[in-house]
Design a protein around this motif. Sequence first.
Motif, PDB file in Angstrom:
ATOM      1  N   ALA A 154     -14.683 -15.880 -52.823  1.00 45.53           N
ATOM      2  CA  ALA A 154     -15.222 -15.102 -53.940  1.00 45.53           C
ATOM      3  C   ALA A 154     -15.641 -16.032 -55.076  1.00 45.53           C
ATOM      4  CB  ALA A 154     -14.180 -14.116 -54.445  1.00 45.53           C
ATOM      5  N   ALA A 155     -16.874 -15.894 -55.534  1.00 43.75           N
ATOM      6  CA  ALA A 155     -17.387 -16.773 -56.589  1.00 43.75           C
ATOM      7  C   ALA A 155     -16.611 -16.604 -57.890  1.00 43.75           C
ATOM      8  CB  ALA A 155     -18.867 -16.497 -56.814  1.00 43.75           C
ATOM      9  N   ALA A 156     -16.093 -15.398 -58.140  1.00 45.03           N
ATOM     10  CA  ALA A 156     -15.387 -15.130 -59.387  1.00 45.03           C
ATOM     11  C   ALA A 156     -13.868 -15.204 -59.229  1.00 45.03           C
ATOM     12  CB  ALA A 156     -15.774 -13.750 -59.920  1.00 45.03           C
ATOM     13  N   TYR A 196     -24.708 -10.171 -50.652  1.00 42.06           N
ATOM     14  CA  TYR A 196     -23.625 -10.716 -51.472  1.00 42.06           C
ATOM     15  C   TYR A 196     -23.973 -12.123 -51.977  1.00 42.06           C
ATOM     16  CZ  TYR A 196     -20.480  -6.848 -50.362  1.00 42.06           C
ATOM     17  OH  TYR A 196     -19.895  -5.606 -50.274  1.00 42.06           O
ATOM     18  N   GLU A 197     -24.645 -12.886 -51.149  1.00 42.58           N
ATOM     19  CA  GLU A 197     -25.056 -14.232 -51.554  1.00 42.58           C
ATOM     20  C   GLU A 197     -26.059 -14.164 -52.704  1.00 42.58           C
ATOM     21  OE1 GLU A 197     -24.616 -15.830 -46.934  1.00 42.58           O
ATOM     22  OE2 GLU A 197     -26.600 -15.571 -47.833  1.00 42.58           O
ATOM     23  N   ALA A 198     -27.072 -13.305 -52.536  1.00 39.30           N
ATOM     24  CA  ALA A 198     -28.150 -13.223 -53.518  1.00 39.30           C
ATOM     25  C   ALA A 198     -27.664 -12.725 -54.870  1.00 39.30           C
ATOM     26  CB  ALA A 198     -29.268 -12.309 -52.999  1.00 39.30           C
ATOM     27  N   ASN A 199     -26.556 -12.002 -54.873  1.00 41.63           N
ATOM     28  CA  ASN A 199     -26.035 -11.456 -56.122  1.00 41.63           C
ATOM     29  C   ASN A 199     -24.873 -12.251 -56.687  1.00 41.63           C
ATOM     30  OD1 ASN A 199     -27.477  -8.768 -56.848  1.00 41.63           O
ATOM     31  ND2 ASN A 199     -27.296  -8.780 -54.624  1.00 41.63           N
ATOM     32  N   GLY A 200     -24.716 -13.489 -56.210  1.00 44.41           N
ATOM     33  CA  GLY A 200     -23.740 -14.387 -56.796  1.00 44.41           C
ATOM     34  C   GLY A 200     -22.298 -14.008 -56.581  1.00 44.41           C
ATOM     35  N   LYS A 201     -22.010 -13.247 -55.529  1.00 38.27           N
ATOM     36  CA  LYS A 201     -20.636 -12.801 -55.278  1.00 38.27           C
ATOM     37  C   LYS A 201     -19.859 -13.757 -54.383  1.00 38.27           C
ATOM     38  CE  LYS A 201     -21.277  -9.229 -57.791  1.00 38.27           C
ATOM     39  NZ  LYS A 201     -20.601  -9.130 -59.104  1.00 38.27           N
ATOM     40  N   ILE A 202     -20.570 -14.654 -53.696  1.00 43.15           N
ATOM     41  CA  ILE A 202     -19.927 -15.593 -52.776  1.00 43.15           C
ATOM     42  C   ILE A 202     -20.163 -17.016 -53.259  1.00 43.15           C
ATOM     43  CG2 ILE A 202     -19.836 -16.448 -50.399  1.00 43.15           C
ATOM     44  CD1 ILE A 202     -20.949 -13.774 -49.487  1.00 43.15           C
ATOM     45  N   GLU A 203     -19.129 -17.837 -53.209  1.00 40.95           N
ATOM     46  CA  GLU A 203     -19.236 -19.240 -53.605  1.00 40.95           C
ATOM     47  C   GLU A 203     -19.871 -20.044 -52.470  1.00 40.95           C
ATOM     48  OE1 GLU A 203     -18.585 -22.544 -56.200  1.00 40.95           O
ATOM     49  OE2 GLU A 203     -18.486 -20.363 -56.501  1.00 40.95           O
ATOM     50  N   GLN A 251     -17.144  -3.485 -51.495  1.00 43.99           N
ATOM     51  CA  GLN A 251     -18.220  -3.120 -52.414  1.00 43.99           C
ATOM     52  C   GLN A 251     -17.665  -2.820 -53.810  1.00 43.99           C
ATOM     53  OE1 GLN A 251     -19.807   0.176 -50.281  1.00 43.99           O
ATOM     54  NE2 GLN A 251     -20.819  -1.095 -48.737  1.00 43.99           N
ATOM     55  N   THR A 252     -16.576  -2.049 -53.846  1.00 48.86           N
ATOM     56  CA  THR A 252     -15.958  -1.697 -55.123  1.00 48.86           C
ATOM     57  C   THR A 252     -15.456  -2.941 -55.844  1.00 48.86           C
ATOM     58  OG1 THR A 252     -15.321   0.464 -54.249  1.00 48.86           O
ATOM     59  CG2 THR A 252     -14.158  -0.312 -56.217  1.00 48.86           C
ATOM     60  N   GLU A 253     -14.828  -3.832 -55.091  1.00 54.99           N
ATOM     61  CA  GLU A 253     -14.302  -5.065 -55.680  1.00 54.99           C
ATOM     62  C   GLU A 253     -15.425  -5.984 -56.140  1.00 54.99           C
ATOM     63  OE1 GLU A 253     -10.127  -5.295 -53.116  1.00 54.99           O
ATOM     64  OE2 GLU A 253     -11.964  -6.158 -52.317  1.00 54.99           O
ATOM     65  N   ALA A 254     -16.543  -5.977 -55.417  1.00 54.78           N
ATOM     66  CA  ALA A 254     -17.687  -6.796 -55.835  1.00 54.78           C
ATOM     67  C   ALA A 254     -18.217  -6.323 -57.179  1.00 54.78           C
ATOM     68  CB  ALA A 254     -18.794  -6.738 -54.787  1.00 54.78           C
ATOM     69  N   THR A 255     -18.240  -5.016 -57.372  1.00 54.94           N
ATOM     70  CA  THR A 255     -18.742  -4.447 -58.626  1.00 54.94           C
ATOM     71  C   THR A 255     -17.906  -4.886 -59.825  1.00 54.94           C
ATOM     72  OG1 THR A 255     -19.528  -2.507 -57.422  1.00 54.94           O
ATOM     73  CG2 THR A 255     -19.302  -2.283 -59.799  1.00 54.94           C
ATOM     74  N   SER A 256     -16.598  -4.965 -59.631  1.00 54.74           N
ATOM     75  CA  SER A 256     -15.697  -5.302 -60.739  1.00 54.74           C
ATOM     76  C   SER A 256     -15.291  -6.779 -60.744  1.00 54.74           C
ATOM     77  CB  SER A 256     -14.437  -4.438 -60.654  1.00 54.74           C
ATOM     78  OG  SER A 256     -13.777  -4.622 -59.418  1.00 54.74           O
ATOM     79  N   ASN A 257     -15.937  -7.570 -59.875  1.00 57.13           N
ATOM     80  CA  ASN A 257     -15.615  -8.996 -59.762  1.00 57.13           C
ATOM     81  C   ASN A 257     -14.123  -9.230 -59.481  1.00 57.13           C
ATOM     82  OD1 ASN A 257     -18.141 -10.211 -59.974  1.00 57.13           O
ATOM     83  ND2 ASN A 257     -18.119 -10.090 -62.201  1.00 57.13           N
ATOM     84  N   THR A 258     -13.568  -8.407 -58.601  1.00 55.73           N
ATOM     85  CA  THR A 258     -12.168  -8.553 -58.191  1.00 55.73           C
ATOM     86  C   THR A 258     -12.054  -8.739 -56.685  1.00 55.73           C
ATOM     87  OG1 THR A 258     -11.928  -6.133 -58.053  1.00 55.73           O
ATOM     88  CG2 THR A 258     -11.294  -7.195 -60.139  1.00 55.73           C
ATOM     89  N   LEU A 259     -13.053  -9.371 -56.101  1.00 55.09           N
ATOM     90  CA  LEU A 259     -13.044  -9.605 -54.661  1.00 55.09           C
ATOM     91  C   LEU A 259     -11.832 -10.443 -54.252  1.00 55.09           C
ATOM     92  CD1 LEU A 259     -16.824 -10.371 -54.054  1.00 55.09           C
ATOM     93  CD2 LEU A 259     -15.511  -8.597 -52.850  1.00 55.09           C
ATOM     94  N   PRO A 260     -11.365 -10.312 -53.004  1.00 57.82           N
ATOM     95  CA  PRO A 260     -10.275 -11.163 -52.521  1.00 57.82           C
ATOM     96  C   PRO A 260     -10.680 -12.638 -52.628  1.00 57.82           C
ATOM     97  CG  PRO A 260     -10.747  -9.386 -50.979  1.00 57.82           C
ATOM     98  CD  PRO A 260     -11.852  -9.386 -51.977  1.00 57.82           C
ATOM     99  N   VAL A 265     -23.017   1.345 -54.024  1.00 58.18           N
ATOM    100  CA  VAL A 265     -22.326   0.961 -55.249  1.00 58.18           C
ATOM    101  C   VAL A 265     -23.225   0.067 -56.077  1.00 58.18           C
ATOM    102  CG1 VAL A 265     -20.296  -0.153 -56.222  1.00 58.18           C
ATOM    103  CG2 VAL A 265     -20.105   1.087 -54.083  1.00 58.18           C
ATOM    104  N   MET A 266     -23.431   0.418 -57.332  1.00 58.00           N
ATOM    105  CA  MET A 266     -24.253  -0.416 -58.199  1.00 58.00           C
ATOM    106  C   MET A 266     -23.480  -1.666 -58.585  1.00 58.00           C
ATOM    107  SD  MET A 266     -27.096   1.125 -58.432  1.00 58.00           S
ATOM    108  CE  MET A 266     -27.842   0.120 -59.706  1.00 58.00           C
ATOM    109  N   LEU A 267     -24.134  -2.797 -58.462  1.00 55.83           N
ATOM    110  CA  LEU A 267     -23.501  -4.064 -58.812  1.00 55.83           C
ATOM    111  C   LEU A 267     -23.566  -4.303 -60.310  1.00 55.83           C
ATOM    112  CD1 LEU A 267     -24.712  -6.583 -56.136  1.00 55.83           C
ATOM    113  CD2 LEU A 267     -22.480  -5.554 -56.392  1.00 55.83           C
ATOM    114  N   ALA A 268     -22.492  -4.809 -60.819  1.00 59.37           N
ATOM    115  CA  ALA A 268     -22.491  -5.202 -62.224  1.00 59.37           C
ATOM    116  C   ALA A 268     -22.899  -6.654 -62.323  1.00 59.37           C
ATOM    117  CB  ALA A 268     -21.096  -5.012 -62.814  1.00 59.37           C
ATOM    118  N   GLY A 269     -23.827  -6.940 -63.214  1.00 58.53           N
ATOM    119  CA  GLY A 269     -24.213  -8.329 -63.447  1.00 58.53           C
ATOM    120  C   GLY A 269     -24.881  -8.973 -62.265  1.00 58.53           C
ATOM    121  N   CYS A 270     -25.924  -8.340 -61.685  1.00 51.14           N
ATOM    122  CA  CYS A 270     -26.621  -8.946 -60.554  1.00 51.14           C
ATOM    123  C   CYS A 270     -27.193 -10.293 -60.960  1.00 51.14           C
ATOM    124  CB  CYS A 270     -27.766  -8.050 -60.073  1.00 51.14           C
ATOM    125  SG  CYS A 270     -27.184  -6.568 -59.216  1.00 51.14           S
TER     126      CYS A 270
END
Length: 439
Positions: A330-332, A121-128, A99-108, A27-32
Amino acid sequence: MKFLSPRPQARRRHVAAAAVSTLAVTVMLAGCASASTSAGTGGYSAPSKTLSANITYALWDQTQVKAINANIAGFNKLYPNIHVNVDVTPWADYWTKIQTEATSNTLPDLFWMNGPNAKLYEANGKIEPITGEVAAGAINPSNYPKSLDELYSLNGVAYGVPKDFDTIGLWYNAAIFKEAGVDVPTKDWTWSDFSTAATAISTKLASKGIYGAAAGMDGQTTYYDTIFQAGGGVISADGKKSMYDSTATAAGIKFWTDLIASKASPSIQQLTDTPADQWFVSGKVAMYQGGDWARSEIAAAPIAKDVQVAPLPKGVKRATVIHGVSNVVAAAGKNKQAAQALQVYLASKAAQLQQGNMGAIIPAFNGTQSAFAASMPGVNLQTFLDAVAYSVPLPSSKNTAAWNAFESALLPAAFSGEKPVDSVLSDLATQMNGALAKE
């Protein structure tokens, strides 16, 4: 940047992994974002007891829900207005969903993370990061095994709080040793002792189809351990280079290929057809390198009365791989303060002790594992706890699955004897370096 599903072996093993998988959904990440820009420097303060929020806690293991619900009940005594929805997605679908939720910034709001996926996930700013909670004294990393803290850190920044762990030990069937007239393993055993015993048992009990050991191709339970015991490694400290072309790493692989070649172990084809744990519980293998998760299966098997466990044999040094699940925010997330409050509570000694006492896992919080140690009377399960002192984090990088696939594709030729070990490892190092360069 791509997300790739990790191999089944690298998750908590009590969720029953089958064969090693190939690369799965990408899955391609949005906003890496880079780790340096997403590390987060915000502070943390415990929310007001009156904070009202609805948050989701996502995980993949239904067997742990009872203990988790007990944790949440304790959490709600502190924060009665924070409602926690426990969202269980089976392992087969969990990472696709994440993965899908990470792409749309809708992670739990809060979710389980494993070692192979963490750095991506850390390197792409998905985890706080947990920087704020640590600075506030709400979480103390020294309460958990150092090797697990390292597994969930990137560039000196910690992102996850370990909730449990697995180490590897040497399960053995004392009745088979007695029948073969071979001394059982001790805490002082070396590689030589292991190989000698395995060969002797296989030779003496060949007519019964019994082998001394099982040389499976699960890195977590076999060759990663011997690679580290040989003084080798899988990835360089800076994460940029494969170490499969080093002499020490080759020694760790040859430990197993030599065992197969000597017929002290079933062939790799036999072990592909029937996994090592099944050989062991059926009484056809005397020694099985396996994790603490094997205790339930072994305790329920006819051989249970004859089983004991010892530390892994020592090579150049003593080592075992350690892995464990971590709780991450989730960072977002829109309810970050509430999610962090739950993360802090689940990281507490009280919550961890409760999970351990209910038999859910081996809790990561130091000093909360006594229930596990006593869970199989007569068997020295303390071995798995003592192993933390010489544990090494499960090898991982920002895109672990990419080079895991090369291991899965190339190593079988070495284990089967089809190609020389050194040749296979040279090819593996080259392909792995190519994957690491893309990170």
